[in-house]
Write a protein that holds these residues in place. Sequence first.
Motif, PDB file in Angstrom:
ATOM      1  N   LYS A 162       0.833  -1.205   0.000  1.00 52.06           N
ATOM      2  CA  LYS A 162       0.000   0.000   0.000  1.00 52.06           C
ATOM      3  C   LYS A 162       0.867   1.253   0.000  1.00 52.06           C
ATOM      4  CE  LYS A 162      -4.470  -1.121   1.810  1.00 52.06           C
ATOM      5  NZ  LYS A 162      -5.091  -1.664   3.005  1.00 52.06           N
ATOM      6  N   TYR A 163       1.884   1.207   0.835  1.00 53.26           N
ATOM      7  CA  TYR A 163       2.748   2.375   0.926  1.00 53.26           C
ATOM      8  C   TYR A 163       3.469   2.599  -0.387  1.00 53.26           C
ATOM      9  CZ  TYR A 163       6.016   5.694   3.012  1.00 53.26           C
ATOM     10  OH  TYR A 163       6.737   6.812   3.308  1.00 53.26           O
ATOM     11  N   PHE A 164       3.900   1.504  -0.999  1.00 48.59           N
ATOM     12  CA  PHE A 164       4.611   1.633  -2.270  1.00 48.59           C
ATOM     13  C   PHE A 164       3.709   2.240  -3.335  1.00 48.59           C
ATOM     14  CE2 PHE A 164       5.914  -0.214  -6.384  1.00 48.59           C
ATOM     15  CZ  PHE A 164       7.110   0.462  -6.500  1.00 48.59           C
ATOM     16  N   PHE A 217       0.762  13.942   0.377  1.00 58.33           N
ATOM     17  CA  PHE A 217       0.847  12.498   0.587  1.00 58.33           C
ATOM     18  C   PHE A 217       1.847  12.185   1.690  1.00 58.33           C
ATOM     19  CE2 PHE A 217      -1.084  11.637  -3.621  1.00 58.33           C
ATOM     20  CZ  PHE A 217      -1.891  10.574  -3.267  1.00 58.33           C
ATOM     21  N   LYS A 218       3.027  12.810   1.605  1.00 58.13           N
ATOM     22  CA  LYS A 218       4.068  12.503   2.602  1.00 58.13           C
ATOM     23  C   LYS A 218       3.663  12.972   3.987  1.00 58.13           C
ATOM     24  CE  LYS A 218       6.463  10.312   0.028  1.00 58.13           C
ATOM     25  NZ  LYS A 218       6.458   8.865   0.246  1.00 58.13           N
ATOM     26  N   MET A 219       2.910  14.087   4.044  1.00 57.90           N
ATOM     27  CA  MET A 219       2.486  14.610   5.347  1.00 57.90           C
ATOM     28  C   MET A 219       1.278  13.863   5.888  1.00 57.90           C
ATOM     29  SD  MET A 219       2.583  18.661   4.608  1.00 57.90           S
ATOM     30  CE  MET A 219       1.643  19.111   6.072  1.00 57.90           C
ATOM     31  N   SER A 220       0.702  12.997   5.065  1.00 60.72           N
ATOM     32  CA  SER A 220      -0.584  12.360   5.367  1.00 60.72           C
ATOM     33  C   SER A 220      -1.623  13.420   5.693  1.00 60.72           C
ATOM     34  CB  SER A 220      -0.480  11.326   6.500  1.00 60.72           C
ATOM     35  OG  SER A 220      -0.333  11.913   7.752  1.00 60.72           O
ATOM     36  N   LEU A 221      -1.725  14.370   4.770  1.00 63.12           N
ATOM     37  CA  LEU A 221      -2.696  15.446   4.905  1.00 63.12           C
ATOM     38  C   LEU A 221      -3.946  15.012   4.163  1.00 63.12           C
ATOM     39  CD1 LEU A 221      -2.674  18.460   5.885  1.00 63.12           C
ATOM     40  CD2 LEU A 221      -2.157  19.066   3.536  1.00 63.12           C
ATOM     41  N   ALA A 222      -5.116  15.137   4.813  1.00 58.82           N
ATOM     42  CA  ALA A 222      -6.345  14.778   4.107  1.00 58.82           C
ATOM     43  C   ALA A 222      -6.514  15.734   2.935  1.00 58.82           C
ATOM     44  CB  ALA A 222      -7.531  14.883   5.045  1.00 58.82           C
ATOM     45  N   PRO A 223      -7.007  15.311   1.792  1.00 59.80           N
ATOM     46  CA  PRO A 223      -7.513  13.985   1.429  1.00 59.80           C
ATOM     47  C   PRO A 223      -6.460  13.031   0.862  1.00 59.80           C
ATOM     48  CG  PRO A 223      -7.947  15.521  -0.337  1.00 59.80           C
ATOM     49  CD  PRO A 223      -7.161  16.275   0.700  1.00 59.80           C
ATOM     50  N   PHE A 224      -5.206  13.237   1.177  1.00 61.84           N
ATOM     51  CA  PHE A 224      -4.150  12.349   0.645  1.00 61.84           C
ATOM     52  C   PHE A 224      -3.624  11.441   1.751  1.00 61.84           C
ATOM     53  CE2 PHE A 224      -3.655  16.768  -0.945  1.00 61.84           C
ATOM     54  CZ  PHE A 224      -4.403  16.599  -2.104  1.00 61.84           C
ATOM     55  N   HIS A 225      -4.479  11.117   2.701  1.00 58.06           N
ATOM     56  CA  HIS A 225      -4.037  10.492   3.941  1.00 58.06           C
ATOM     57  C   HIS A 225      -4.307   8.993   3.982  1.00 58.06           C
ATOM     58  CE1 HIS A 225      -8.309  10.887   4.111  1.00 58.06           C
ATOM     59  NE2 HIS A 225      -8.306   9.913   4.970  1.00 58.06           N
ATOM     60  N   ALA A 226      -5.080   8.481   3.004  1.00 59.81           N
ATOM     61  CA  ALA A 226      -5.695   7.160   3.190  1.00 59.81           C
ATOM     62  C   ALA A 226      -4.680   6.058   3.486  1.00 59.81           C
ATOM     63  CB  ALA A 226      -6.515   6.803   1.963  1.00 59.81           C
ATOM     64  N   TRP A 227      -3.451   6.215   3.036  1.00 53.57           N
ATOM     65  CA  TRP A 227      -2.460   5.163   3.261  1.00 53.57           C
ATOM     66  C   TRP A 227      -2.038   5.069   4.721  1.00 53.57           C
ATOM     67  CZ3 TRP A 227       2.240   6.782   5.259  1.00 53.57           C
ATOM     68  CH2 TRP A 227       2.494   8.161   5.171  1.00 53.57           C
ATOM     69  N   ALA A 228      -2.041   6.209   5.404  1.00 53.47           N
ATOM     70  CA  ALA A 228      -1.355   6.276   6.697  1.00 53.47           C
ATOM     71  C   ALA A 228      -1.858   5.233   7.712  1.00 53.47           C
ATOM     72  CB  ALA A 228      -1.437   7.684   7.275  1.00 53.47           C
ATOM     73  N   VAL A 231      -0.721   1.705   6.710  1.00 54.64           N
ATOM     74  CA  VAL A 231       0.727   1.506   6.732  1.00 54.64           C
ATOM     75  C   VAL A 231       1.246   1.525   8.162  1.00 54.64           C
ATOM     76  CG1 VAL A 231       2.918   2.521   6.056  1.00 54.64           C
ATOM     77  CG2 VAL A 231       1.046   2.410   4.419  1.00 54.64           C
ATOM     78  N   TYR A 232       0.756   2.462   8.980  1.00 53.08           N
ATOM     79  CA  TYR A 232       1.215   2.521  10.372  1.00 53.08           C
ATOM     80  C   TYR A 232       0.898   1.209  11.083  1.00 53.08           C
ATOM     81  CZ  TYR A 232       1.841   7.618  10.136  1.00 53.08           C
ATOM     82  OH  TYR A 232       2.247   8.881   9.826  1.00 53.08           O
ATOM     83  N   GLN A 233      -0.277   0.665  10.740  1.00 55.50           N
ATOM     84  CA  GLN A 233      -0.717  -0.546  11.422  1.00 55.50           C
ATOM     85  C   GLN A 233       0.215  -1.716  11.131  1.00 55.50           C
ATOM     86  OE1 GLN A 233      -4.674  -1.647  10.366  1.00 55.50           O
ATOM     87  NE2 GLN A 233      -5.059  -2.642  12.326  1.00 55.50           N
ATOM     88  N   GLN A 293     -11.775   4.932  16.128  1.00 55.19           N
ATOM     89  CA  GLN A 293     -10.733   3.917  15.969  1.00 55.19           C
ATOM     90  C   GLN A 293     -10.606   3.039  17.201  1.00 55.19           C
ATOM     91  OE1 GLN A 293      -9.279   3.370  13.043  1.00 55.19           O
ATOM     92  NE2 GLN A 293     -10.704   4.970  12.410  1.00 55.19           N
ATOM     93  N   ARG A 294     -10.336   1.755  16.957  1.00 51.57           N
ATOM     94  CA  ARG A 294     -10.138   0.827  18.067  1.00 51.57           C
ATOM     95  C   ARG A 294      -8.707   0.314  18.141  1.00 51.57           C
ATOM     96  NH1 ARG A 294     -15.036  -1.061  19.844  1.00 51.57           N
ATOM     97  NH2 ARG A 294     -16.735  -0.091  18.720  1.00 51.57           N
ATOM     98  N   ASP A 295      -7.919   0.614  17.108  1.00 56.95           N
ATOM     99  CA  ASP A 295      -6.537   0.149  17.098  1.00 56.95           C
ATOM    100  C   ASP A 295      -5.627   1.318  17.475  1.00 56.95           C
ATOM    101  OD1 ASP A 295      -4.669  -2.174  15.644  1.00 56.95           O
ATOM    102  OD2 ASP A 295      -3.828  -0.159  15.601  1.00 56.95           O
ATOM    103  N   ALA A 296      -4.695   1.061  18.390  1.00 53.54           N
ATOM    104  CA  ALA A 296      -3.873   2.161  18.899  1.00 53.54           C
ATOM    105  C   ALA A 296      -3.111   2.860  17.777  1.00 53.54           C
ATOM    106  CB  ALA A 296      -2.910   1.633  19.947  1.00 53.54           C
ATOM    107  N   LYS A 297      -2.526   2.058  16.865  1.00 55.36           N
ATOM    108  CA  LYS A 297      -1.706   2.680  15.826  1.00 55.36           C
ATOM    109  C   LYS A 297      -2.570   3.427  14.812  1.00 55.36           C
ATOM    110  CE  LYS A 297       2.067   0.129  14.574  1.00 55.36           C
ATOM    111  NZ  LYS A 297       2.744  -1.160  14.285  1.00 55.36           N
ATOM    112  N   ARG A 298      -3.744   2.884  14.517  1.00 55.63           N
ATOM    113  CA  ARG A 298      -4.644   3.600  13.598  1.00 55.63           C
ATOM    114  C   ARG A 298      -5.128   4.896  14.240  1.00 55.63           C
ATOM    115  NH1 ARG A 298      -6.299   0.461   9.266  1.00 55.63           N
ATOM    116  NH2 ARG A 298      -7.921   1.939   8.716  1.00 55.63           N
ATOM    117  N   LEU A 299      -5.410   4.824  15.530  1.00 55.72           N
ATOM    118  CA  LEU A 299      -5.855   6.026  16.229  1.00 55.72           C
ATOM    119  C   LEU A 299      -4.783   7.110  16.143  1.00 55.72           C
ATOM    120  CD1 LEU A 299      -7.803   6.192  19.469  1.00 55.72           C
ATOM    121  CD2 LEU A 299      -5.735   7.511  19.364  1.00 55.72           C
TER     122      LEU A 299
END
Lengths: 485, 506
Positions: A162-164, A217-228, A231-233, A293-299
Motif C-alpha cells: 500500500k505504501y509503495f 501524501f508525505k504529510m498524510s494530509l487529508a484527502p491524501f491520507h488514506a495510506w497512513a 501503513v502505520y498498522q 478507531q479501536r486500534d492504537a496505531k490507527r488512532l
Amino acid sequence: MNESFVRFTHADLVAIAPEIALVATGCLILLVEAFAPRLRRWFATLALAGVAVSLYFLLHAPIGTTFGGRYETSSLTQLVGLFLGGAAVLAILVAKPYLERTGEERGEFYALLLWGHVGVSLMTRGLDLLIVFIGLETLSLAFYVLAGIFRRISASSEAALKYFLTGAFGSAFTLYGVALLFGASGGTRIEELSSPGLAESNAVAFGLLLLLVGFGFKMSLAPFHAWAPDVYQGMPTPAVAYLSVAPKGAAVLVLFRVFGAVFEHGMPDRFRTAIAALAILSMTLGNVVALAQRDAKRLLAYSGIAQMGYVTIALAVFGRDALAAVLVYFFAYLVSNAGAFAAVSALYRDETKPHPVGLLAGAGRRAPFASAVLALCLFSLAGIPATAGFIGKFFLFKAALEQGFYALALIGVLNSLVSIGYYLKVVYILYMRDPVESDPPPPLAPADRLALALCAAGILALGIFPSSLWEIARHAAATLPLISP
Amino acid sequence: MDALLRDHLLTLVVFVPAAGAALLLLFPRSAPAAARNVALAVSILDLALSLPLWTRFSVASEGFQFREKVDWIPQLGISYSVGLDGISLLLVLLTTVLTPVALLFSLSHVEKEVRGYSVAFLVLETGMLGSLVALDLALFYVFWEVMLVPMYFIIGIWGGPRRIYASMKFFLFTMAGSLLMFLAILFLAIRYHAVTGVWSFALDDLYRMTFTGRTETLLFLAFALAFAIKVPVFPLHTWLPDAHTEAPTAGSIILAGVLLKLGVYGYLRFALPLFPDAAMRYAPWLGVLGVIGVVYGALVAYAQHDMKRLVAYSSVSHLGLVVIGVGAFTTMSLSGSILQMINHGLSTGALFLLVGVLYERRHTRELDAYGGVAAVVPVTTALFLIATLSSIGLPGLNGFVGEFTILLGTWLSPHRWWTYAAATGVILSAIYMLTLVQRVFWNPFAHEENRELTDVRPSEFIAASVLVVLMVWVGTRPNDLLDRIRPAVETLQKNVASKQIASVKP
C-alpha cells in the motif's frame, strides 16, 4: 550542465559530511553483519553513534550554500537537523528492544532507517527541486522496504504494498510539479522561482498545486491520507515513530521554501483558500474518524492527520512567525508523537498481532511508567497546558490570529475539543478499566525506558520553559526569505 | 530562609503542594500509608505557610500584595506574575484549609492507588492556588487548565459507578469554555501589541485596553462562557450533579468548595474589569440566570432521593445567589457574593464530608435507606445539623451574613425584584435541607442494619470540626473577612467605572 555541479570542492564535502556519515554508518552496519554477526547487539549503538557524528558535522558545518547554491547550511537547516536527528535517535532506541523481542534483530533495519534519514535530510537542505526530489525518493525507497521488513506477517506485506503504490503515486505528482516549475522558470533551483511574473503564471500555479498534493501524501494530509492508518498498522512501530514525524516536518519545510520563493510579495488569496480548505478538512476528518478507531496505531495515525491539519494552518497564514510556530510545533510533535509510538511499542507484547486499544486496559497499574508517559504524550497532543503540545498550539494560533485568520483559529480550537474525546478515551482505558490480560506486559527494556524518559522530559521542559526554543526558531525562520503578508 | 519566606511567600504557598507531589513519586507504590501521611503533611504545611498571608495582609492598602514577577516568555511579555487582593486572599485560604480537610477524610477511606490519589490532590491544589494568584493571563490559563487533569483522574479512578461518563463530561464541558477563552486571551494580547507595539499578557496592562461594539461583546462572551460553565450558571450546570455524585467524597469537597468558586472569581477578576461595557450590558441576563439557578436548583434539590445529588443541586442554587450578587454590582452585593463563596465552601464542604461519613459505612446515599439514625450516630448528627443550619443561613452562623449582605446589596441595586426571587431560594433551601435532616437523622427508626452504624472517627471528627469552627467564626466576626473584601471590591468598581467613562469618550 553546470561545471561546479560535477566537481566537488572541499566546502561541498564539508557540507554533506553529515549525510556521508549516515550513509557510511549504514554500510558499516551491513558489513559488520556480514562478517561478524555476533556483534549484532551493538548495531543500535553504532547507529546512534552515526547519528551523533552526523549531528556534530551538521552543527559545525560553515553557514552558507554549497554545490553552486544548491545545498544549504543555515541556522534553519541546523535546527531542523536537530529535530530530524531527535526522531532518528528515538526510533533507534525503540527499535533495539523491539527487534530483540521479535527476534528480527538484523542490520538492514538500522541501515535502512539511516538511509531514509539521509533522504529526509537532503529534502530539508536541498535548494534545488531535484535534490529535494532525490531526497524524497531515498526516504521513500528505504521506508517501502521497512514497511515490509517482516515478511512473515501479512499485515506488514500489505502495508509495504500500500505504501509503495500510494507513495509512487505521490512521487509522480511531485515530479510532475517539479517539471512544470522547471518549464516555467527555466531552472530547478528554488531561488529561480522568484523571478518576476512567475507568481501569476498558470503553469507555476499548477506546478505548486501538484507539489502540494505530492507533499500532502508525505504529510498524510487529508484527502491524501488514506495510506497512513494501514501503513502505520502494519509497519514496525519504531519505523512508524520516525515516519510519522520526521518526513512530515521536512515536507512542510519544503513547501514553505517553495511557496516563499514564488510568492515573495505575499500569497494570493486563491492559494490561501485552497490551503486553508486542506487544513480544515485534515483537522476535521482526522479528529472525527479518530473517534471511531479501536486500534492504537490507527488512532495515532488519524491523530497525526489532524495534527498536520493544524500545521497547515500555518502554511495558509504564511510569514516568518508562522514558520517559527511550525518549527516549535514540530519539536513538540516529535516528543509527543514519537513518545506515543514508543510507549505503544513498549506496551504491546505481540508485535505480529493488531494493537487494539482495549488491550491496554489496566496498563496504568501493570506498566506504570510506559502508561504514564503515554498519557502525558496524549495530553500533549491534545494541547493541555504545561505540555509541549500546548506551546505548539499557542504559537500557531497566535500566528493565525495575528494575521486575522479568526475562522481558521476557531475551527482549530473546536477541533482540539473533538480530539480530547479520543485522547482521553485512551487515558481512560489505561487507568480506569480493569485489565483484560492476566499476564504482566514485557518488562521495560532500558532503551525503551530511556526513549520514554527523553520524551517525557522533552514534553515538560518545552511545555514549561518554551522561550529559548521560540527564540531559536524565530532566528532560524528569519533565514528563509519569506515576506510577512 | 527568612528572605524566602518574606519575598516569595506566595510562590511557596502555590508550589509546595506540587513539590510534595513530586516527592511522593519517589515513594514506592506499595507504601500507601506513607503516601497518605506525606500528602496530608504537605497540605498542612501549605496551610501553615498560607496563614502569614492572612496576618501580613494589609487591610488599608489598595491593589495587589505579595507581588512577585519573573519573566517567563519574555519575547511575548509573558511573565510569572502573582499577587493577592482581598478576594483572592480568602479563596486561597479556603483552598489551603479544604485540601487538608479532604485529605484527612480520605485517610481512612481510600485504599486504591493511594499514591496516585495523593499526587492528584496535591497537583490540583497547586492548580487552584495558581489560578487564584496569577496576574498574567497566559499564566492564569495554564493553571486553569492544569486543574482539569487531576480532577479528571480523581473522578475517573476513585469515583462511583458512573464515574467514566461523569469525568468525561466534566472535562469536555470545562474544556469547551476554556478553549474559546484561550483564543480570546491571544486576541487581547495581539491587540495590545498592535496598539502599543509591546507584547504583554499582564493583567495590569490589558486592563488599560478598551474595546467597543461587537469585538468587546464577543471577547466578553468567550470569557464569560468559560467561567459560567465552571460556576455553573443555569443552563450550563448539567455536568455538576454528575461530577459531584460520582466523585469520591474528598473530590466533591474540593469541587464544590473551591473549583466552582473559580468561575465567579474568574468573572470578577477577568471578564468584568476587562470588558466592563459588555459586562454591564449583560449583567441583567446574568442576574436572571442567577435567579433561575436559585429557584430551579432548589426545586430540583427538593426532588432528589440521593443525598449527594441533593447537596450538589443545592450548590447550583447557592451559587445562583452568588451570581445574583455579582449581577447586581453594588459594593454590598459584591462583598456578599465573595463572602458567600467562602461560606458555601465551608458549609457544602462539611455537608459532603458528612454525607461521605454515612456513605462509607452504609454504602448508599438513598435518603430512604436511613431514618432515625440520630440515636446511633449522635456526633455525626450534631455536625450535620450545624452544617445544615449554616447552609440555610441561620443567624450566628456564616451563611446568614453572606445571604443577608447579598440580599441587601441587591435591594439597593436597580434590579430590586431579584431580591424576591433570591429570598425564595433562601426559604426553599431551608425546606429541602431540613427535610434531608429529618428523613435521614430523625423520623422513626426504619432499618435494622443502621444499628451497626458507627459514629465519626477521630480523623473525620477533626476534619469536620475545623469547618464548624470556621463557620462560627465567620458567623460571629464577619467583619474580619468583609474588611479585607471591601477594598478589593471598591477597587474593582472604580476600575470598571473609570473604564466605562473612558470608553464613552470619542
